[in-house]
Design an enzyme around this catalytic site. Structure first.
Site, PDB file in Angstrom:
ATOM      1  N   SER A  22       1.568   5.040 -41.697  1.00 42.07           N
ATOM      2  CA  SER A  22       0.482   6.017 -41.845  1.00 42.07           C
ATOM      3  C   SER A  22      -0.879   5.337 -41.707  1.00 42.07           C
ATOM      4  O   SER A  22      -1.790   5.859 -41.055  1.00 42.07           O
ATOM      5  CB  SER A  22       0.560   6.697 -43.211  1.00 42.07           C
ATOM      6  OG  SER A  22       1.729   7.474 -43.299  1.00 42.07           O
ATOM      7  N   ARG A  26      -3.682   5.728 -38.535  1.00 43.01           N
ATOM      8  CA  ARG A  26      -5.051   6.157 -38.871  1.00 43.01           C
ATOM      9  C   ARG A  26      -6.072   5.108 -38.451  1.00 43.01           C
ATOM     10  O   ARG A  26      -7.158   5.448 -37.956  1.00 43.01           O
ATOM     11  CB  ARG A  26      -5.153   6.414 -40.379  1.00 43.01           C
ATOM     12  CG  ARG A  26      -4.496   7.725 -40.799  1.00 43.01           C
ATOM     13  CD  ARG A  26      -4.151   7.712 -42.274  1.00 43.01           C
ATOM     14  NE  ARG A  26      -3.731   8.998 -42.798  1.00 43.01           N
ATOM     15  CZ  ARG A  26      -2.521   9.522 -42.637  1.00 43.01           C
ATOM     16  NH1 ARG A  26      -1.604   8.864 -41.931  1.00 43.01           N
ATOM     17  NH2 ARG A  26      -2.211  10.690 -43.156  1.00 43.01           N
ATOM     18  N   GLY A 102       5.036  12.563 -35.174  1.00 42.29           N
ATOM     19  CA  GLY A 102       4.374  13.767 -35.686  1.00 42.29           C
ATOM     20  C   GLY A 102       2.981  13.433 -36.216  1.00 42.29           C
ATOM     21  O   GLY A 102       2.030  14.202 -36.041  1.00 42.29           O
ATOM     22  N   SER A 173       0.726  18.919 -46.943  1.00 40.74           N
ATOM     23  CA  SER A 173       0.865  18.087 -45.748  1.00 40.74           C
ATOM     24  C   SER A 173      -0.369  17.226 -45.529  1.00 40.74           C
ATOM     25  O   SER A 173      -1.465  17.732 -45.276  1.00 40.74           O
ATOM     26  CB  SER A 173       1.100  18.963 -44.513  1.00 40.74           C
ATOM     27  OG  SER A 173       0.975  18.176 -43.346  1.00 40.74           O
ATOM     28  N   GLN A 175      -0.685  15.394 -43.019  1.00 37.50           N
ATOM     29  CA  GLN A 175      -0.989  15.446 -41.586  1.00 37.50           C
ATOM     30  C   GLN A 175      -1.948  16.594 -41.299  1.00 37.50           C
ATOM     31  O   GLN A 175      -2.886  16.445 -40.513  1.00 37.50           O
ATOM     32  CB  GLN A 175       0.303  15.585 -40.787  1.00 37.50           C
ATOM     33  CG  GLN A 175       1.187  14.347 -40.934  1.00 37.50           C
ATOM     34  CD  GLN A 175       2.480  14.446 -40.165  1.00 37.50           C
ATOM     35  OE1 GLN A 175       2.810  15.485 -39.611  1.00 37.50           O
ATOM     36  NE2 GLN A 175       3.218  13.356 -40.130  1.00 37.50           N
ATOM     37  N   ASP A 333       8.875  11.290 -48.056  1.00 36.22           N
ATOM     38  CA  ASP A 333       9.643  10.558 -47.032  1.00 36.22           C
ATOM     39  C   ASP A 333      10.838   9.812 -47.611  1.00 36.22           C
ATOM     40  O   ASP A 333      11.604   9.195 -46.874  1.00 36.22           O
ATOM     41  CB  ASP A 333       8.726   9.563 -46.303  1.00 36.22           C
ATOM     42  CG  ASP A 333       7.786  10.286 -45.340  1.00 36.22           C
ATOM     43  OD1 ASP A 333       8.030  11.473 -45.037  1.00 36.22           O
ATOM     44  OD2 ASP A 333       6.809   9.659 -44.903  1.00 36.22           O
ATOM     45  N   LYS A 360      11.439  17.656 -40.812  1.00 36.87           N
ATOM     46  CA  LYS A 360      11.069  16.263 -40.522  1.00 36.87           C
ATOM     47  C   LYS A 360      11.745  15.865 -39.206  1.00 36.87           C
ATOM     48  O   LYS A 360      12.114  16.723 -38.419  1.00 36.87           O
ATOM     49  CB  LYS A 360      11.484  15.359 -41.688  1.00 36.87           C
ATOM     50  CG  LYS A 360      10.707  15.641 -42.976  1.00 36.87           C
ATOM     51  CD  LYS A 360       9.244  15.291 -42.834  1.00 36.87           C
ATOM     52  CE  LYS A 360       8.446  15.625 -44.084  1.00 36.87           C
ATOM     53  NZ  LYS A 360       6.998  15.535 -43.866  1.00 36.87           N
ATOM     54  N   ARG A 364      16.707  17.081 -42.833  1.00 38.80           N
ATOM     55  CA  ARG A 364      17.246  16.042 -43.718  1.00 38.80           C
ATOM     56  C   ARG A 364      18.117  16.613 -44.830  1.00 38.80           C
ATOM     57  O   ARG A 364      18.944  15.890 -45.377  1.00 38.80           O
ATOM     58  CB  ARG A 364      16.099  15.195 -44.295  1.00 38.80           C
ATOM     59  CG  ARG A 364      15.490  14.304 -43.239  1.00 38.80           C
ATOM     60  CD  ARG A 364      14.415  13.385 -43.773  1.00 38.80           C
ATOM     61  NE  ARG A 364      13.917  12.537 -42.688  1.00 38.80           N
ATOM     62  CZ  ARG A 364      12.765  11.902 -42.695  1.00 38.80           C
ATOM     63  NH1 ARG A 364      11.964  11.998 -43.734  1.00 38.80           N
ATOM     64  NH2 ARG A 364      12.417  11.148 -41.661  1.00 38.80           N
ATOM     65  N   ARG A 406      14.868   7.389 -40.921  1.00 40.95           N
ATOM     66  CA  ARG A 406      15.114   7.261 -42.372  1.00 40.95           C
ATOM     67  C   ARG A 406      16.553   7.628 -42.729  1.00 40.95           C
ATOM     68  O   ARG A 406      17.101   7.133 -43.715  1.00 40.95           O
ATOM     69  CB  ARG A 406      14.112   8.097 -43.160  1.00 40.95           C
ATOM     70  CG  ARG A 406      12.665   7.665 -42.880  1.00 40.95           C
ATOM     71  CD  ARG A 406      11.713   8.026 -43.979  1.00 40.95           C
ATOM     72  NE  ARG A 406      10.335   7.995 -43.497  1.00 40.95           N
ATOM     73  CZ  ARG A 406       9.618   6.883 -43.301  1.00 40.95           C
ATOM     74  NH1 ARG A 406      10.141   5.691 -43.548  1.00 40.95           N
ATOM     75  NH2 ARG A 406       8.376   6.948 -42.854  1.00 40.95           N
TER      76      ARG A 406
HETATM   77  C1  S3P Z   1       2.538  11.464 -42.942  1.00 42.42           C
HETATM   78  C2  S3P Z   1       2.610  12.560 -43.731  1.00 42.42           C
HETATM   79  C3  S3P Z   1       3.871  13.198 -44.118  1.00 42.42           C
HETATM   80  C4  S3P Z   1       5.052  12.269 -43.909  1.00 42.42           C
HETATM   81  C5  S3P Z   1       5.016  11.587 -42.592  1.00 42.42           C
HETATM   82  C6  S3P Z   1       3.736  10.779 -42.441  1.00 42.42           C
HETATM   83  C7  S3P Z   1       1.194  10.938 -42.595  1.00 42.42           C
HETATM   84  O1  S3P Z   1       4.077  14.354 -43.344  1.00 42.42           O
HETATM   85  O2  S3P Z   1       6.270  12.981 -44.052  1.00 42.42           O
HETATM   86  O3  S3P Z   1       6.125  10.734 -42.434  1.00 42.42           O
HETATM   87  O4  S3P Z   1       1.084   9.794 -42.125  1.00 42.42           O
HETATM   88  O5  S3P Z   1       0.227  11.667 -42.793  1.00 42.42           O
HETATM   89  P1  S3P Z   1       3.444  15.751 -43.831  1.00 42.42           P
HETATM   90  O6  S3P Z   1       2.037  15.495 -44.058  1.00 42.42           O
HETATM   91  O7  S3P Z   1       3.665  16.725 -42.734  1.00 42.42           O
HETATM   92  O8  S3P Z   1       4.229  16.085 -45.064  1.00 42.42           O
END
Ligand code: S3P
Length: 458
Positions: A22, A26, A102, A173, A175, A333, A360, A364, A406
């Site tokens: 993550s 970023r 994602g 979320s 994200q 996660d 995911k 899962r 995972r």
């Molecule tokens: C992530 C946020 C999570 C996580 C993903 C990484 C991120 O997803 O499950 O593996 O880096 O912001 P969500 O924000 O959709 O829950």
């Protein structure tokens, strides 16, 4: 590739798992739009982060991978990102290919929404199935012009003028939250986000360090619930972002597999060093401790605005717990490996509020139930989670990873504590976040190597 796992006799040693996915993604996106050169030490090198790097290069950003000493380990590498400033990205003639990431696609959509040029965001067949309405909807409310295909990728972003938004998040979320924060850098007004459940806050911490006008309140550490994030629209303040100079902590989500192995495998003494311990990520630590696990933290310190420390799990019995609410989003996660731990806990473990697990990299909930049952686990799916009765001895089986990193790593740990041989089909998907997972596992079990306790074949 399949991985063949035999029961492990011991796991010993110190390991620094690779950098946080993550944070690396970023840092690549934000470093690219900073004013000046960012240095990102110990970045994660994997399919997801490579996708983010290739995309920012395609948008005209110079990103170099520098190696300080002769070793293949991520820890010896750093990224040198020559930021082009908020308005310096250039259009790419080709679609921006996010592979199966994602995080890259959703954050990038926020970044592309306010550009003065059009872009197309696409991904693998797996990513094309994941829901994108969660970002196109609020970004659309900000004025973004993003066309999707049945609410999925490919996403086609047209140039747009963005306004601020006051948004109550319908799903927990990070994200989605991060996509809105990135779009805010190009907005005329402020962006205010209300979270019902806490989610990882790496974007907020990084933006704060880079000089964005951002304020967070009632975060997880104090309130145990969600919070509010407010950021000044970049256009209202003629914003410019300072470059980053950070060391990426080891990824807690990767360390999680060894953490649980370190609690469950016999004759084990592990030390997981330099692990990111941001409280919005460490729900698994809280859950395992509530189950009675003895996990010591040593050398706690701060690195690049993020807490880090060494984790020392001590093998011992676990008891069942219930997980729901804020704790679910703080360990979102980690449910594949948590389910493996739950099979060894005394009593009935219940997971609630985890319906996100169905969207995911794979579903899962169903995948865990199907595969762990093949190994003898007593596990049932519910609409928003699963229920596990334990402790149950696991036995080897042929199991499927569903192209989900995972799932592959969690089933590997299950194989280490099972009797007989476990075959994991499609284990190559670990390259999404942890390409050297099987090498690292073998390094903790050297005396077993001649007997092939772990065998990876094509
Ligand atoms: C992530 C946020 C999570 C996580 C993903 C990484 C991120 O997803 O499950 O593996 O880096 O912001 P969500 O924000 O959709 O829950």
């Amino acid at each position: 590739m399949k991985a063949i796992i035999s029961p492990v006799s011991h796991l010993r040693g110190a390991l620094r798992v690779p950098g946080d996915r993550s944070i690396t993604v970023r840092a690549v996106l934000l470093g690219a739009i900073a004013d000046g050169v960012s240095t990102v030490r110990a970045p994660l090198g994997c399919d997801d982060t490579n996708a983010a790097i290739d995309i920012m290069r395609a948008l005209g950003v110079d990103i170099r991978v520098e190696q300080s000493i002769r070793t293949e380990r991520d820890g010896a590498r750093s990224l040198r990102i020559t930021g082009v400033g908020l308005h310096g990205l250039r259009a790419s003639s080709a679609p921006l290919f996010c592979n199966s990431s994602g995080t890259t696609m959703r954050l990038l959509a926020g970044l592309m929404a306010g550009q003065s040029f059009a872009s197309t965001l696409d991904g693998s067949s797996q990513l094309r199935k994941r829901p994108m309405r969660r970002i196109t909807e609020p970004l659309g409310q900000m004025g973004a012009l993003i066309a999707s295909t049945n609410d999925c990728a490919p996403l086609v972003c047209a140039p747009a003028r963005l306004q601020g938004i006051d948004y109550v998040m319908p799903v927990a979320s990070a994200q989605v939250k991060s996509a809105l924060l990135l779009a805010a850098l190009y907005a005329d007004g402020d962006v205010i986000i209300h979270e019902g459940s806490p989610t990882r806050d790496h974007t907020e911490r990084m933006l704060l360090a880079m000089g964005a006008r951002i304020a967070m309140s009632a975060n997880v550490a104090t309130a145990g619930g969600g919070g509010r994030v407010a950021i000044r629209g970049g256009n209202t303040t003629a914003l410019s972002l300072r470059p980053l100079d950070i060391t990426v902590p080891a990824d807690f989500s990767s360390a999680a597999f060894f953490l649980v192995a370190g609690l469950l495998a016999p004759d084990t003494q592990l030390e997981l060093t330099g692990v990111g311990l941001n409280p919005t990520r460490t729900g698994l630590l809280d859950a395992l401790r509530r189950m009675g696990a003895d996990i010591r933290v040593e050398n706690a310190n701060q690195q690049g605005g993020e807490p880090v420390g060494d984790l020392l799990p001590v093998p011992g019995p676990l008891r069942a717990i219930e997980v729901g609410g804020a704790l679910t989003s703080l360990m979102i996660d980690e449910f594949p490996i948590f389910a493996v731990a739950a099979t060894q806990a005394e009593g009935v473990t219940i997971v609630r509020d985890a319906q996100e697990l169905r969207v995911k990299e794979s579903n899962r909930i169903d995948g865990l139930v199907d595969e762990l049952r093949k190994m003898g686990a007593q596990i049932e799916a519910t609409a928003d989670g699963f229920v596990v009765a334990g402790p149950t001895p696991l036995h080897g089986a042929i199991v499927e990873a569903y192209d989900d990193h995972r799932m592959a790593m969690a089933l590997t740990v299950a194989g280490l504590i099972a009797t007989g041989e476990t075959t994991i089909l499609g284990a190559e998907c670990v390259s999404k976040t942890y390409p050297q997972f099987y090498d690292d596992l073998a390094s903790l079990n050297s005396s077993q190597a001649p007997h092939g306790s772990l065998c990876v074949s094509d």
